[in-house]
Design an enzyme around this catalytic site. Structure first.
Site, PDB file in Angstrom:
ATOM      1  N   HIS A 118       3.920  -7.436   2.072  1.00 36.08           N
ATOM      2  CA  HIS A 118       3.047  -8.556   2.893  1.00 36.08           C
ATOM      3  C   HIS A 118       1.903  -8.999   2.147  1.00 36.08           C
ATOM      4  O   HIS A 118       1.418  -8.813   0.281  1.00 36.08           O
ATOM      5  CB  HIS A 118       2.408  -7.532   4.138  1.00 36.08           C
ATOM      6  CG  HIS A 118       1.531  -6.364   3.658  1.00 36.08           C
ATOM      7  ND1 HIS A 118       1.505  -5.087   2.954  1.00 36.08           N
ATOM      8  CD2 HIS A 118       0.017  -6.429   3.402  1.00 36.08           C
ATOM      9  CE1 HIS A 118       0.421  -5.050   2.339  1.00 36.08           C
ATOM     10  NE2 HIS A 118      -0.182  -5.601   2.383  1.00 36.08           N
TER      11      HIS A 118
ATOM     12  N   ARG B 154      -1.302  -4.650  -6.651  1.00 36.51           N
ATOM     13  CA  ARG B 154      -1.167  -5.879  -6.328  1.00 36.51           C
ATOM     14  C   ARG B 154       0.510  -6.256  -7.031  1.00 36.51           C
ATOM     15  O   ARG B 154       0.442  -6.199  -7.695  1.00 36.51           O
ATOM     16  CB  ARG B 154      -2.523  -6.780  -6.847  1.00 36.51           C
ATOM     17  CG  ARG B 154      -2.459  -8.299  -7.124  1.00 36.51           C
ATOM     18  CD  ARG B 154      -3.717  -9.048  -6.758  1.00 36.51           C
ATOM     19  NE  ARG B 154      -4.211  -8.655  -7.003  1.00 36.51           N
ATOM     20  CZ  ARG B 154      -5.712  -8.106  -7.669  1.00 36.51           C
ATOM     21  NH1 ARG B 154      -5.526  -7.849  -8.812  1.00 36.51           N
ATOM     22  NH2 ARG B 154      -6.237  -7.922  -7.087  1.00 36.51           N
TER      23      ARG B 154
ATOM     24  N   HIS C 171       1.021  -0.967  -0.293  1.00 36.26           N
ATOM     25  CA  HIS C 171      -0.240   0.220  -0.301  1.00 36.26           C
ATOM     26  C   HIS C 171       0.913   1.347  -0.465  1.00 36.26           C
ATOM     27  O   HIS C 171       1.720   1.474   0.598  1.00 36.26           O
ATOM     28  CB  HIS C 171      -0.812   0.267   1.529  1.00 36.26           C
ATOM     29  CG  HIS C 171      -1.335  -1.326   1.553  1.00 36.26           C
ATOM     30  ND1 HIS C 171      -2.239  -1.729   0.589  1.00 36.26           N
ATOM     31  CD2 HIS C 171      -1.338  -2.099   2.417  1.00 36.26           C
ATOM     32  CE1 HIS C 171      -3.093  -3.448   0.766  1.00 36.26           C
ATOM     33  NE2 HIS C 171      -2.601  -2.843   2.043  1.00 36.26           N
TER      34      HIS C 171
ATOM     35  N   GLU D   5      -2.029  -0.070   8.254  1.00 32.41           N
ATOM     36  CA  GLU D   5      -2.362  -1.272   8.880  1.00 32.41           C
ATOM     37  C   GLU D   5      -1.897  -1.841   9.851  1.00 32.41           C
ATOM     38  O   GLU D   5      -0.742  -1.452  10.544  1.00 32.41           O
ATOM     39  CB  GLU D   5      -3.460  -2.330   7.524  1.00 32.41           C
ATOM     40  CG  GLU D   5      -2.582  -2.849   7.318  1.00 32.41           C
ATOM     41  CD  GLU D   5      -2.577  -3.875   5.894  1.00 32.41           C
ATOM     42  OE1 GLU D   5      -3.966  -3.589   6.182  1.00 32.41           O
ATOM     43  OE2 GLU D   5      -1.952  -3.543   5.151  1.00 32.41           O
TER      44      GLU D   5
END
Length: 327
Positions: A173, A193, A98, A115
């Site tokens: 991740h 992605r 991200h 996150e």
């Protein structure tokens, strides 16, 4: 309304499974359920109010009518700052990354995504990918994406229920199969992605990759594991999360107008009482307490995650080992 039970938005992706329906009481008619967006004001998947005068309305609509319910700490954000999910990784998720706020705003017209993950449950031997084993060059990164050997240089971290991982923007991740996760994140839906095991989507075509953007934003080095969150499970400018272990007695809470309190039941059952109102909950349910609710009490047995929004610049992760969870 002092206690608001939320109904999540449901997401069906090819890697999802049945556990959110079977074990976490989610209603969904699709074949597989991958994610439930439990606390969300994001237009891609808003949660809704389950009962009361706003029943069926989105949380965003409720907050638009009742802005004090979000709390004064949210006023500095352009959008509602946090999004909370439950995720059932029946199969491996794609290797992904991200962007940070600056890159995401310039290229996607929304904010970036930092996150944290709380491991709710997992199969024996389960693991996830978190950063690289050691630093690599951008050239090697690109080459390994192309030749399908990227996982060879990723850090495969074993997981156990109760572990916590903090995923800063720019950290490569992936959640791997056999894991149920509670994800607390910035209010963003930007994902690049990187590699997807050559899978095809429901349309029979290879799933889209975002290689150049991933090369732009990925830190090609081991992920940091030395954060100190001051006793919290995870913490950044957009959210702070704590774990509440319920053992049959009562746990007290207090809102003071500065922030809402989000309560996500990841295990067990119980009830929350605020004033003359008592709302029961079971595993998988999400409750929203407006910032002006005042004092409340939680009773029951199990585990809750409580998420709030901190004051500006008071909850930024710093170096140092916490000794609690896996960061």
């Amino acid at each position: 309304m002092a206690i608001i039970k939320l109904t999540p938005a449901c997401k069906s992706y090819l890697w999802g499974g049945q556990r959110l329906k079977q074990d976490f009481h989610k209603t969904f008619n699709g074949d597989v359920l991958a994610e439930t967006w439990e606390l969300s004001c994001h237009p891609d998947g808003p949660s809704t109010v389950a009962a009361g005068p706003f029943a069926g309305k989105t949380l965003a609509a409720y907050l638009q009518r009742n802005p004090a319910a979000a709390g004064t700490n949210c006023a500095r954000f352009q959008d509602f700052p946090v999004l909370i999910k439950l995720i059932d990784a029946h199969k491996d998720l794609s290797i992904q990354v991200h962007p940070d706020n600056t890159y995401a705003l310039q290229n996607e017209r929304q904010f970036g995504k930092t996150e944290m993950w709380y491991i709710v449950d997992c199969e024996p031997g389960a693991f996830l990918y978190h950063g690289f084993k050691s630093a690599i060059s951008k050239e090697e990164f690109r080459a390994r994406i192309a030749n399908g050997t990227l996982t060879e240089v990723l850090n495969a971290a074993p997981v156990h229920p109760g572990d916590t991982f903090f995923i800063q923007s720019g950290t490569i991740h992936a959640i791997c199969q056999g894991i149920v996760i509670a994800e607390i994140q910035q209010n963003s839906n930007v994902t690049y992605r990187v590699f997807d095991y050559n899978r095809v989507g429901t349309d029979g075509k290879p799933r889209q990759l975002h290689v150049q953007k991933a090369l732009d934003v990925t830190r090609t080095e081991p992920a940091r594991t030395d954060y100190n969150f001051g006793g919290h499970l995870g913490c950044c400018d957009s959210f702070v999360t704590d774990v509440l272990q319920l053992t049959g007695g009562e746990t007290a809470g207090q809102t003071d107008g500065s922030t809402f309190h989000s309560l996500l039941a990841v295990k067990g059952s119980g009830s929350v009482t605020c004033g003359n109102e008592t709302v029961p909950f079971v595993q998988g349910e999400s409750l929203f307490l407006p910032a002006d609710s005042g004092s409340y009490r939680i009773s029951g047995t199990g585990t809750l995650l409580r998420t709030t929004v901190p004051p500006e610049n008071t909850c930024l992760p710093t170096g140092g080992v916490t000794g609690k969870g896996v960061f």
